[in-house]
Scaffold this motif. Structure first.
Motif: not given
Length: 483
Positions: A95-102, A132-138, A176-182, A214-219
């Motif tokens: 399962a994915i858990s996107v935790v909102h820290l708004d 699958i864990l992620r934190f996001s502010y919105h 970081i950023g929109a949806w925590g997707e950097w 990470l969201r992009r390989p360049t990162f």
């Protein structure tokens, strides 16, 4: 199981000749499948005067299997532990858990939220799935938080991440950023320096056993230059080895909506090479024919070594796979899919004697496990269950490869005469989950899974016979691997 006639010992030795490379006419493997050999043994004569070897072929299964840390995932709100039973009820183990820290963009995370997350992790463990864990502010383009606040939040979360690492399959960068997707940071964090500070904090907060995606390989390249991983770096605990990739617009355009910078093929190959040793996954987000058509989609998941995908988004893309007939294949092959195709073993073993055991294991999946996965052999006489952990790790059983696992086991001198079963067990590496069969890997074979124990039955009647030939150790008091 599908049994073949017993083989004389001379044939068993012939199979292990030529560096153990075995060609057994397995048409199901298909053209282009590599062969590899993993040999665990003492290096002595493999027979040691033992009884002849016998060989058994096992039938593969085409069933969908909800194995740990792979497959389609569903959503799980970590603050709603009452909903944890729905994950396994959906047929999934991830399962994915996107935790909102708004509410915490300018202040520490509240103790009440931390307590809720703690309960959510406990509920996941109790219900037999991983996160699958992620934190996001919105969930969108509203503001994120300043770097100082993010670093403070990571410090607060570190105890939880370490306590519950057993049920965290992988963590995504987030924050970081929109949806925590950097991307689209409102605090100016879209730069290598600030990203590096957050990566360092997350890698320090997570135990070394866990990957960060990470969201992009360049990162990753910006943070840890040196090209993609190779076998010499795999799982060595370094920062580079712990950084994987998530693609949340998989197949949505030629660049997957900016996932790949130019030149696209270079960065795609970077992920493909990295994916042999790190966690790769994501979700689809738009139809973009022909990339989203079955032929291309399956080929790309195979190339990039995808371990997981979102079952809930994008449903229009998933419907195409249903219509074009590859949905079942994707469901089966996301992540690893192990099957034992052949078992060769000593026909009869004396108490205190040596069991020679050889297994051909194929991985039909797109990937191999990205977290440590021990390999065990179980000997059971119906009363006494003996388990030995081998010097092997299923992470090395690569996608598209047939691996020959060769081991020698000392049978305890007190083993009772008669028929014993022999099973292969692939438990979770974490002690808290090692005995939970829901976290053990089920082989893609017919009739082998023992759900009560998490064992995979590979020999249904090994004869322990005091009259069997071969040297023995009357002082042997446990099942051990000889090296």
């Amino acid at each position: 199981m599908k049994h073949q006639p017993s083989l004389a010992i001379s044939l068993a030795l012939a199979l292990t000749a030529c560096n153990g490379m075995i060609t057994d006419g397995d048409d199901h493997v298909g053209a282009g499948i590599e062969e590899d050999t993993v040999t665990d043994g003492s290096g002595d004569d493999t027979t040691s005067g033992n009884a002849p070897m016998v060989s058994v072929e096992l039938e593969e299964s085409d069933a969908a299997i909800a194995n740990p840390e792979r497959g389609y995932y569903v959503g799980y709100d970590l603050t709603r532990p009452d909903r944890a039973p729905l994950v396994r009820a959906s047929g999934r183990a991830l399962a994915i858990s996107v935790v909102h820290l708004d509410d915490f963009r300018s202040q520490p995370i509240s103790s009440s939220l931390l307590a809720a997350l703690d309960a959510g992790f406990d509920a996941a463990r109790a219900n037999g799935f991983k996160i699958i864990l992620r934190f996001s502010y919105h969930s969108g383009y509203d503001g994120d938080a300043p770097k100082s606040v993010i670093l403070g939040h990571i410090d607060q979360l570190e105890p939880l991440l370490r306590e519950h690492a057993d049920v965290i399959a992988v963590m995504q960068g987030g924050f970081i950023g929109a949806w925590g997707e950097w991307h689209s940071s409102t605090n100016g964090l879209d730069n290598p320096t600030d990203r590096a500070a957050i990566i360092n904090a997350l890698l320090a907060a997570l135990p070394p056993s866990r990957n960060l995606q990470l969201r992009r390989p360049t990162f990753k390249h910006d943070f840890a230059p040196g090209g993609p991983l190779d076998a010499s770096e795999a799982w060595d605990g370094s920062d580079r080895a712990r950084l994987g990739h998530h693609n949340d617009c998989f197949l949505a355009s030629s660049s997957d909506y900016g996932t790949y910078a130019s030149p696209i093929e270079t960065w795609k190959q970077y992920v493909a090479d990295d994916g042999r040793y790190t966690a790769i996954g994501g979700e689809t987000c738009a139809i973009y024919a022909p990339r989203t058509d079955c032929t291309n989609a399956v080929a790309e998941m195979e190339r990039l070594h995808f371990s997981y995908l979102n079952q809930e988004y994008n449903r229009n893309v998933l419907a195409i796979w249903d219509d074009q007939g590859c949905a079942a294949e994707v469901d089966q092959r996301l992540g690893y899919r192990f099957a034992v195709t052949r078992v060769a073993h000593t026909e009869r073993v004396a108490p205190g004697g040596v069991l020679d055991l050889e297994l051909d294991v194929v991985n039909r999946g797109f990937a191999s496990p990205y977290n440590e996965r021990p390999v065990e052999v179980v000997l059971d006489d119906g009363t006494t269950r003996r388990v030995v952990r081998l010097a092997a790790d299923a992470r090395t059983w690569a996608s598209g490869v047939k691996t020959t696992l060769t081991v020698r086991l000392r049978i305890p001198a007190e083993a009772v005469a008669g028929a014993h079963t022999v099973s292969l067990r692939l438990p979770d590496a974490e002690p808290s989950l090692a005995e939970d069969p829901r976290y053990a890997i089920q082989l893609a074979n017919e009739g082998v899974w023992l759900s009560a124990t998490g064992d995979n039955l590979i020999i249904d009647a090994l004869t322990i016979d005091p009259e069997a030939p071969g040297p023995r150790d009357p002082s042997a008091n446990e099942l051990v691997e000889l090296r």
